[in-house]
Design an enzyme around this catalytic site. Structure first.
Site, mmCIF file in Angstrom:
data_model
loop_
_atom_site.group_PDB
_atom_site.id
_atom_site.type_symbol
_atom_site.label_atom_id
_atom_site.label_comp_id
_atom_site.label_asym_id
_atom_site.label_seq_id
_atom_site.Cartn_x
_atom_site.Cartn_y
_atom_site.Cartn_z
ATOM 1 N N ASP A 17 -27.191 -28.806 61.970
ATOM 2 C CA ASP A 17 -28.557 -29.612 62.831
ATOM 3 C C ASP A 17 -28.543 -28.878 64.062
ATOM 4 O O ASP A 17 -27.672 -28.477 64.735
ATOM 5 C CB ASP A 17 -28.391 -30.960 62.883
ATOM 6 C CG ASP A 17 -29.753 -31.668 63.205
ATOM 7 O OD1 ASP A 17 -30.809 -31.017 63.267
ATOM 8 O OD2 ASP A 17 -29.833 -32.950 63.790
ATOM 9 N N GLY A 18 -29.866 -28.560 64.919
ATOM 10 C CA GLY A 18 -29.969 -28.292 65.844
ATOM 11 C C GLY A 18 -30.330 -26.925 66.256
ATOM 12 O O GLY A 18 -30.415 -26.331 67.029
ATOM 13 N N GLY A 20 -33.535 -25.595 65.905
ATOM 14 C CA GLY A 20 -34.533 -25.597 66.713
ATOM 15 C C GLY A 20 -34.134 -25.654 68.281
ATOM 16 O O GLY A 20 -34.851 -24.875 69.349
ATOM 17 N N ARG A 30 -38.731 -21.415 66.794
ATOM 18 C CA ARG A 30 -37.659 -22.238 65.639
ATOM 19 C C ARG A 30 -37.206 -21.362 64.732
ATOM 20 O O ARG A 30 -36.110 -21.290 64.134
ATOM 21 C CB ARG A 30 -38.678 -23.325 65.216
ATOM 22 C CG ARG A 30 -38.796 -24.563 66.342
ATOM 23 C CD ARG A 30 -39.626 -25.411 65.670
ATOM 24 N NE ARG A 30 -38.835 -26.423 64.522
ATOM 25 C CZ ARG A 30 -37.737 -27.022 64.845
ATOM 26 N NH1 ARG A 30 -37.494 -27.447 66.175
ATOM 27 N NH2 ARG A 30 -37.133 -27.843 63.885
ATOM 28 N N SER A 62 -33.780 -30.569 53.291
ATOM 29 C CA SER A 62 -34.019 -31.892 52.299
ATOM 30 C C SER A 62 -35.381 -32.146 51.727
ATOM 31 O O SER A 62 -36.567 -31.425 52.063
ATOM 32 C CB SER A 62 -33.813 -33.169 53.460
ATOM 33 O OG SER A 62 -34.878 -33.220 54.246
ATOM 34 N N ASN A 65 -37.700 -32.400 54.589
ATOM 35 C CA ASN A 65 -38.094 -31.170 55.433
ATOM 36 C C ASN A 65 -39.348 -30.597 54.977
ATOM 37 O O ASN A 65 -40.219 -29.645 55.779
ATOM 38 C CB ASN A 65 -37.143 -30.250 55.201
ATOM 39 C CG ASN A 65 -35.720 -30.665 55.912
ATOM 40 O OD1 ASN A 65 -34.803 -30.380 55.984
ATOM 41 N ND2 ASN A 65 -35.747 -31.366 57.163
ATOM 42 N N ARG A 68 -42.202 -31.062 57.518
ATOM 43 C CA ARG A 68 -42.465 -30.258 58.632
ATOM 44 C C ARG A 68 -43.709 -29.140 58.494
ATOM 45 O O ARG A 68 -44.434 -29.131 57.641
ATOM 46 C CB ARG A 68 -41.405 -29.119 58.770
ATOM 47 C CG ARG A 68 -40.151 -30.122 59.186
ATOM 48 C CD ARG A 68 -38.872 -29.157 59.423
ATOM 49 N NE ARG A 68 -37.549 -29.988 59.710
ATOM 50 C CZ ARG A 68 -36.679 -29.452 60.429
ATOM 51 N NH1 ARG A 68 -36.578 -28.492 61.160
ATOM 52 N NH2 ARG A 68 -35.528 -30.523 60.835
ATOM 53 N N ARG A 191 -25.970 -39.671 62.495
ATOM 54 C CA ARG A 191 -26.785 -40.306 61.232
ATOM 55 C C ARG A 191 -26.411 -39.315 60.164
ATOM 56 O O ARG A 191 -26.278 -38.079 60.339
ATOM 57 C CB ARG A 191 -28.079 -40.655 61.298
ATOM 58 C CG ARG A 191 -29.222 -39.469 61.668
ATOM 59 C CD ARG A 191 -30.519 -39.950 61.896
ATOM 60 N NE ARG A 191 -31.311 -38.658 62.462
ATOM 61 C CZ ARG A 191 -31.699 -38.562 63.648
ATOM 62 N NH1 ARG A 191 -31.285 -39.570 64.475
ATOM 63 N NH2 ARG A 191 -32.457 -37.531 64.133
ATOM 64 N N SER A 193 -28.644 -38.793 57.287
ATOM 65 C CA SER A 193 -30.132 -38.456 56.786
ATOM 66 C C SER A 193 -30.039 -38.144 55.397
ATOM 67 O O SER A 193 -30.502 -36.953 54.833
ATOM 68 C CB SER A 193 -30.322 -37.079 57.663
ATOM 69 O OG SER A 193 -30.658 -37.576 59.120
HETATM 70 C C1 FPP Z 1 -31.868 -28.446 60.988
HETATM 71 O O1 FPP Z 1 -32.161 -27.895 62.372
HETATM 72 C C2 FPP Z 1 -31.843 -27.221 60.162
HETATM 73 C C3 FPP Z 1 -32.454 -27.079 59.154
HETATM 74 C C4 FPP Z 1 -33.616 -27.806 58.664
HETATM 75 C C5 FPP Z 1 -32.473 -25.744 58.282
HETATM 76 C C6 FPP Z 1 -31.127 -25.444 57.953
HETATM 77 C C7 FPP Z 1 -30.922 -24.114 57.650
HETATM 78 C C8 FPP Z 1 -30.043 -23.061 58.008
HETATM 79 C C9 FPP Z 1 -28.968 -23.195 59.075
HETATM 80 C C10 FPP Z 1 -30.325 -21.891 57.348
HETATM 81 C C11 FPP Z 1 -29.385 -21.882 56.093
HETATM 82 C C12 FPP Z 1 -29.781 -20.595 55.158
HETATM 83 C C13 FPP Z 1 -29.448 -20.004 54.056
HETATM 84 C C14 FPP Z 1 -30.299 -18.982 53.475
HETATM 85 C C15 FPP Z 1 -28.411 -20.808 53.532
HETATM 86 P P1 FPP Z 1 -33.402 -28.332 63.061
HETATM 87 O O2 FPP Z 1 -34.575 -27.500 62.639
HETATM 88 O O3 FPP Z 1 -33.835 -29.912 62.628
HETATM 89 O O4 FPP Z 1 -33.353 -28.297 64.480
HETATM 90 P P2 FPP Z 1 -33.729 -29.327 65.758
HETATM 91 O O5 FPP Z 1 -33.298 -30.752 65.296
HETATM 92 O O6 FPP Z 1 -32.877 -28.713 66.882
HETATM 93 O O7 FPP Z 1 -35.171 -29.182 65.747
#
Ligand code: FPP
Length: 244
Positions: A17-18, A20, A30, A62, A65, A68, A191, A193
């Site tokens: 997570d994180g 973004g 993002r 998920s 997701n 989004r 959490r 999730s």
């Molecule tokens: C959550 O951060 C991250 C995701 C929903 C995507 C996770 C995907 C990757 C790390 C790339 C993996 C890639 C491969 C090819 C396995 P967020 O977008 O919710 O961040 P935020 O809470 O700061 O907005």
């Protein structure tokens, strides 16, 4: 860090997570955050297997997701289509079997489903460890799908009710994996999730505030030291001399 003498979890789960927020802090998009997350994942997972962890489960996308923005979902789907293959080639070199948990069906694009199936086939004989990538995944969905598989077998006379046990239930989940010993969720959110609800029953959990693209080898060392301070009792008591 030298892990000699430390307790090593068999199965580690990471909620990445994180991405973004990491990007926003740097004036980036993002999408750039997700790319940075992927680059970090390649590095950190190599390190994790090198330390003797056998199974790593990661939450890539998920079922929720899909809510989004279309732009972000499309970007992530393209990233998966192109990067899963690159990532699985790295895993193959390290003798890691790659599996996917989640529904390999709409709304995932056909191209992503095809890559997922190809990778599972391509790495199925690898024996050095398992990488479980959760895509179009939900913990409730996984339990409901397992229940449907079991119900159909019972209906068709192929399974008896007595054969459904806590041990056998996991054979019907998306993947039959050992329980998660240690869950890490980056970015400070506390959490789970809808992540691997069945497998998390006795997991130790750790919620560092660092964003996933910055979660490096030293951060994983810190996590392992914290895991080693935890007293895992699985519902029992450890010290028989405990005063009552
Ligand atoms: C959550 O951060 C991250 C995701 C929903 C995507 C996770 C995907 C990757 C790390 C790339 C993996 C890639 C491969 C090819 C396995 P967020 O977008 O919710 O961040 P935020 O809470 O700061 O907005």
């Amino acid at each position: 860090m030298d892990y000699e003498g430390l307790k090593i979890p068999t199965h580690v789960g990471i909620i990445m997570d994180g991405n973004g927020r990491w990007a926003k802090e740097r004036g980036m998009t993002r999408s750039q955050g997700h790319e940075a997350g992927f680059e970090n994942l390649k590095k950190i997972s190599k390190y994790i297997y090198s330390k003797g962890i056998k199974v790593l489960s990661i939450y890539a996308f998920s079922t929720e997701n899909f809510k989004r923005s279309k732009e972000e979902v499309d970007f992530l789907m393209k990233l998966f289509e192109h990067k899963f293959k690159e990532y699985s080639n790295q895993m193959k070199e390290d003798n890691i079997k790659v599996v996917f948990s989640g529904k390999k069906a709409h709304p995932l694009p056909d191209a992503v489903i095809a890559v997922m199936k190809e990778i599972e086939e391509d790495t199925k004989d690898k024996t050095g460890g398992i990488l479980n990538i959760c895509v179009n995944y939900g913990g409730h969905l996984e339990i409901v799908e397992a229940t449907k598989k079991i119900s159909a077998l019972v209906r068709d006379g192929k399974l008896s009710l007595e054969d459904i046990t806590e041990e056998s239930f996991s054979h019907y989940l998306f993947q039959d994996l050992p329980p998660i010993d240690f869950l890490i969720r980056t970015s400070g959110e506390v959490r789970i999730s809808n992540f691997m609800l069945y497998q998390l029953s006795y997991a130790e959990m750790y919620f560092p505030s660092i964003y996933f693209p910055a979660f490096d080898e030293a951060s994983f060392d810190d996590a392992i030291l914290i895991y080693n301070k935890r007293d895992r009792r699985f519902g029992g008591i450890k010290d028989e001399n405990t005063n009552h």
